[in-house]
Design a protein around this motif. Structure first.
Motif, PDB file in Angstrom:
ATOM      1  N   PHE A 160      55.500  36.399  41.828  1.00 10.11           N
ATOM      2  CA  PHE A 160      54.747  36.154  43.074  1.00 10.11           C
ATOM      3  C   PHE A 160      54.653  37.632  43.450  1.00 10.11           C
ATOM      4  CE2 PHE A 160      57.290  31.985  43.886  1.00 10.11           C
ATOM      5  CZ  PHE A 160      56.861  31.509  43.176  1.00 10.11           C
ATOM      6  N   MET A 192      34.613  39.783  33.656  1.00  3.90           N
ATOM      7  CA  MET A 192      35.995  39.609  34.552  1.00  3.90           C
ATOM      8  C   MET A 192      36.284  38.365  33.834  1.00  3.90           C
ATOM      9  SD  MET A 192      37.747  40.301  38.044  1.00  3.90           S
ATOM     10  CE  MET A 192      37.348  41.382  38.791  1.00  3.90           C
ATOM     11  N   GLN A 193      35.686  37.566  34.249  1.00  7.70           N
ATOM     12  CA  GLN A 193      36.160  35.657  33.889  1.00  7.70           C
ATOM     13  C   GLN A 193      35.992  35.876  32.497  1.00  7.70           C
ATOM     14  OE1 GLN A 193      33.994  33.793  36.160  1.00  7.70           O
ATOM     15  NE2 GLN A 193      35.452  34.012  38.429  1.00  7.70           N
ATOM     16  N   VAL A 196      39.223  37.802  31.065  1.00  7.22           N
ATOM     17  CA  VAL A 196      40.350  38.656  31.232  1.00  7.22           C
ATOM     18  C   VAL A 196      40.877  36.452  30.695  1.00  7.22           C
ATOM     19  CG1 VAL A 196      42.228  38.239  32.484  1.00  7.22           C
ATOM     20  CG2 VAL A 196      40.334  39.755  32.718  1.00  7.22           C
ATOM     21  N   TRP A 198      43.213  33.574  29.931  1.00  2.00           N
ATOM     22  CA  TRP A 198      44.254  33.124  31.437  1.00  2.00           C
ATOM     23  C   TRP A 198      46.215  33.379  30.034  1.00  2.00           C
ATOM     24  CZ3 TRP A 198      47.175  31.717  35.076  1.00  2.00           C
ATOM     25  CH2 TRP A 198      47.856  30.163  35.087  1.00  2.00           C
ATOM     26  N   ILE A 202      46.955  37.246  31.570  1.00  7.52           N
ATOM     27  CA  ILE A 202      47.622  36.415  32.763  1.00  7.52           C
ATOM     28  C   ILE A 202      49.603  35.794  32.896  1.00  7.52           C
ATOM     29  CG2 ILE A 202      48.028  35.437  35.293  1.00  7.52           C
ATOM     30  CD1 ILE A 202      45.036  35.047  34.412  1.00  7.52           C
TER      31      ILE A 202
ATOM     32  N   VAL B  14      56.262  32.272  49.121  1.00  7.80           N
ATOM     33  CA  VAL B  14      55.858  32.003  48.023  1.00  7.80           C
ATOM     34  C   VAL B  14      54.519  30.833  48.166  1.00  7.80           C
ATOM     35  CG1 VAL B  14      56.544  28.768  47.019  1.00  7.80           C
ATOM     36  CG2 VAL B  14      58.588  31.092  48.222  1.00  7.80           C
ATOM     37  N   LEU B  16      51.585  31.734  49.305  1.00  4.89           N
ATOM     38  CA  LEU B  16      50.794  33.497  48.995  1.00  4.89           C
ATOM     39  C   LEU B  16      51.325  33.472  47.064  1.00  4.89           C
ATOM     40  CD1 LEU B  16      50.994  35.624  51.888  1.00  4.89           C
ATOM     41  CD2 LEU B  16      48.672  34.541  51.481  1.00  4.89           C
ATOM     42  N   GLY B  17      52.368  33.115  46.717  1.00  2.00           N
ATOM     43  CA  GLY B  17      52.411  33.977  45.657  1.00  2.00           C
ATOM     44  C   GLY B  17      51.928  32.900  44.644  1.00  2.00           C
ATOM     45  N   PHE B  18      52.079  31.651  44.806  1.00  2.00           N
ATOM     46  CA  PHE B  18      50.972  30.174  44.513  1.00  2.00           C
ATOM     47  C   PHE B  18      49.701  30.807  43.867  1.00  2.00           C
ATOM     48  CE2 PHE B  18      54.912  28.298  43.479  1.00  2.00           C
ATOM     49  CZ  PHE B  18      55.690  28.348  42.200  1.00  2.00           C
ATOM     50  N   ALA B  20      48.005  33.399  44.534  1.00  2.00           N
ATOM     51  CA  ALA B  20      47.642  34.269  44.216  1.00  2.00           C
ATOM     52  C   ALA B  20      47.611  34.265  42.761  1.00  2.00           C
ATOM     53  CB  ALA B  20      48.148  35.760  43.962  1.00  2.00           C
ATOM     54  N   LEU B  21      48.553  33.509  42.152  1.00  2.00           N
ATOM     55  CA  LEU B  21      48.445  32.819  40.864  1.00  2.00           C
ATOM     56  C   LEU B  21      47.508  32.077  40.349  1.00  2.00           C
ATOM     57  CD1 LEU B  21      52.523  32.365  39.520  1.00  2.00           C
ATOM     58  CD2 LEU B  21      50.337  33.904  38.498  1.00  2.00           C
ATOM     59  N   GLY B  23      44.618  31.767  42.389  1.00  2.00           N
ATOM     60  CA  GLY B  23      43.775  32.413  42.568  1.00  2.00           C
ATOM     61  C   GLY B  23      43.172  33.900  41.271  1.00  2.00           C
ATOM     62  N   LEU B  24      43.933  34.233  40.504  1.00  2.00           N
ATOM     63  CA  LEU B  24      43.721  35.109  38.866  1.00  2.00           C
ATOM     64  C   LEU B  24      43.484  34.045  38.154  1.00  2.00           C
ATOM     65  CD1 LEU B  24      47.157  37.454  38.893  1.00  2.00           C
ATOM     66  CD2 LEU B  24      45.336  37.822  39.408  1.00  2.00           C
ATOM     67  N   ALA B  25      44.176  32.870  37.857  1.00  2.00           N
ATOM     68  CA  ALA B  25      43.589  31.678  37.106  1.00  2.00           C
ATOM     69  C   ALA B  25      42.754  31.546  37.142  1.00  2.00           C
ATOM     70  CB  ALA B  25      44.929  30.708  36.977  1.00  2.00           C
ATOM     71  N   MET B  26      42.113  31.295  38.565  1.00  2.00           N
ATOM     72  CA  MET B  26      40.444  30.813  38.291  1.00  2.00           C
ATOM     73  C   MET B  26      39.109  31.825  38.221  1.00  2.00           C
ATOM     74  SD  MET B  26      40.693  27.490  37.945  1.00  2.00           S
ATOM     75  CE  MET B  26      41.800  26.659  37.863  1.00  2.00           C
ATOM     76  N   LYS B  27      39.577  32.555  39.247  1.00  2.00           N
ATOM     77  CA  LYS B  27      38.418  33.669  39.667  1.00  2.00           C
ATOM     78  C   LYS B  27      38.364  34.867  38.925  1.00  2.00           C
ATOM     79  CE  LYS B  27      35.530  35.024  43.200  1.00  2.00           C
ATOM     80  NZ  LYS B  27      34.404  34.643  43.624  1.00  2.00           N
ATOM     81  N   VAL B  28      39.721  35.431  38.775  1.00  2.00           N
ATOM     82  CA  VAL B  28      39.891  36.544  37.891  1.00  2.00           C
ATOM     83  C   VAL B  28      39.983  35.819  36.683  1.00  2.00           C
ATOM     84  CG1 VAL B  28      41.256  38.787  36.957  1.00  2.00           C
ATOM     85  CG2 VAL B  28      41.509  37.851  39.009  1.00  2.00           C
ATOM     86  N   GLY B  29      40.671  35.430  35.809  1.00  2.00           N
ATOM     87  CA  GLY B  29      40.303  34.832  34.373  1.00  2.00           C
ATOM     88  C   GLY B  29      39.852  33.640  34.377  1.00  2.00           C
ATOM     89  N   ASN B  30      40.184  32.732  32.842  1.00  2.00           N
ATOM     90  CA  ASN B  30      38.617  32.260  32.063  1.00  2.00           C
ATOM     91  C   ASN B  30      39.317  30.587  32.412  1.00  2.00           C
ATOM     92  OD1 ASN B  30      40.242  32.311  30.892  1.00  2.00           O
ATOM     93  ND2 ASN B  30      38.887  32.820  28.503  1.00  2.00           N
ATOM     94  N   LEU B  31      40.045  30.274  33.009  1.00  2.00           N
ATOM     95  CA  LEU B  31      41.149  29.118  32.876  1.00  2.00           C
ATOM     96  C   LEU B  31      39.900  27.815  33.091  1.00  2.00           C
ATOM     97  CD1 LEU B  31      44.284  27.928  32.290  1.00  2.00           C
ATOM     98  CD2 LEU B  31      44.685  27.473  34.773  1.00  2.00           C
TER      99      LEU B  31
END
Lengths: 262, 164
Positions: A160, A192-193, A196, A198, A202, B14, B16-18, B20-21, B23-31
């Motif tokens: 986390f 970025m998207q 990166v 998943w 990540i 917890v 916040l942690g979820f 962030a994960l 957010g990483l998946a949706m905003k930063v990654g290409n999920l």
């Protein structure tokens, strides 16, 4: 001449044998803590209390460092990339660097300094003041009552914290690149998207941070539990926690990266 | 510290942690982008795939319409076989032309689709017949040099002929 050479060799041999013995002792300690962790799941409030001390109280240092790391990455990345006319790629650079490497690694290093030392000092002092022996006298196993909850709290907190670090770092990069310098907002996020992934980036970062969580916490616990019960012993154990955790994190990072990029 | 407050803070941590994960998946990654919904599979033979990689985009008119699923080698035809997953929403006819292109000068390679004029549409499991493989830079350069050299030879011969 011969005597001094033999002395040097003997010293080296002693160090190596000592190191291997300690490694074996630490591994058995780790396995015993795993075996005894049943109680910390039956009495989960014990773990929650420790998550508060290791995770929640580390939030400030993690988030502030992440913001600055992200901002520096944004500045440095922009400075180099604009020479090649691809300053929009700064988002890719910041996100990949954070998600793959800096997020898990810097979080683990900060965690070792902030939470690992606290664990070592606490357990070392418990041992020095014979609280652990007192527990044994009352037929309470100190491993299952003291060590296991702290272990699981560290393992749960670390992913986390690393995810929050990466997110905050990306936000810092966004602040500098888009808000301060004026890189195009859409290109920043879309590039970025598109680069990166998943699972490749990540999830591998999450796996790394889980491994680092196990390593940092067990090193801190072992050093505390193994510390000589004196003021000097506890202080040395605390120092060793930071040194060994940092080295273990960096070494494990290399091994994990080598496997992930195969 | 009392129990309720402790639980609250850990709960916030917890959550916040979820977040962030996520957010990483949706905003930063290409999920969000990689799940392009239902797909159908078509395959194509290429004489050369260059440095095409699995998961590379399949584009038509510059829009991503699918992904490269796998790349293999057909031992009988001695050609590369590329399997593509195309989005169900888009339909291409059987005369569609597939070619391996490069985005930018040094960018990654992708599969470009150009629709033909046929009535029949590609179905799941169909093969694209019209394909064009990747351009190999070395071959291009050697062709160019060869043509230059032969041009030069021709010119010399022409000059000789003129003198005579």
């Amino acid at each position: 001449m011969f005597k001094t050479l033999a002395g040097v060799l003997q010293h080296i041999g002693h160090q190596v044998v000592d190191g291997v013995l300690r490694l074996g002792y630490a591994t058995r300690f780790f396995l015993y803590a795993l075996k005894m962790s049943g109680e910390s799941f039956r009495r989960f409030p014990l773990v929650i209390r420790e998550i508060y001390f290791t995770g929640v109280l580390s939030l400030i240092i993690i988030l502030v460092s992440a913001l600055f790391v992200g901002m520096v990455l944004g500045l440095q990345g922009y400075n180099t990339l604009q020479r090649y006319g691809s300053s929009e790629a700064v988002g890719v650079l910041v996100a990949l660097a954070l998600v793959r490497e800096l997020g898990p690694v810097v979080t683990a290093l900060l965690f070792a300094g902030r939470a690992g030392t606290a664990i070592t000092a606490e357990i070392g002092l418990m041992k020095a003041t014979e609280q652990l022996s007192a527990m044994e006298m009352m037929a309470v196993n100190p491993i299952s009552r003291v060590v296991a909850p702290r272990f699981w709290a560290g393992v749960i907190s670390m992913p986390f914290l690393a995810a929050l670090f990466s997110m905050m770092g990306v936000f810092g990069g966004y602040l500098v690149a888009v808000q301060l310098i004026g890189v195009d907002n859409g290109a920043f996020w879309s590039q970025m998207q598109s680069s990166v992934d998943w699972s490749d980036d990540i999830m591998n970062g999450v796996i790394k941070s889980c491994v680092f969580g196990v390593a940092c916490t067990i090193i801190a616990l072992f050093e505390g539990y193994d510390a000589p019960p004196t003021a000097e012993g506890v202080s040395r154990a605390t120092t060793r926690t930071v040194v060994i955790s940092s080295l273990a994190v960096l070494g494990l990072d290399f091994v994990l990266t080598a496997f992930m990029l195969h | 510290m009392e129990r309720a407050k402790l639980d609250l803070w850990v709960g916030v941590f917890v959550a916040l942690g979820f977040a962030a994960l996520l957010g990483l998946a949706m905003k930063v990654g290409n999920l969000s982008a990689s799940n392009i919904g239902d797909t159908y599979t078509v395959s194509a033979y290429f004489d050369n795939v260059g440095s095409l990689k699995p998961r590379a985009p399949v584009k038509s008119a510059g829009v991503v319409v699918g992904r490269v699923e796998s790349i293999g080698f057909d031992d009988e035809k001695k050609e590369a076989i590329v399997t593509l997953h195309l989005d169900m929403r888009y339909h291409f006819d059987t005369e569609t032309n597939a070619s391996i292109l490069t985005s930018g000068l040094l960018g990654e390679q992708y599969v470009g689709l150009e629709a033909g004029g046929e009535e029949k549409m590609l179905k799941n499991g169909d093969k694209i017949k019209l394909t064009q493989g990747a351009v190999v830079l070395e071959k291009l350069i050697s062709q160019f040099l060869y043509s230059k050299a032969s041009d030069g030879a021709d010119n010399k011969q022409d000059k000789k002929a003129d003198k005579e």
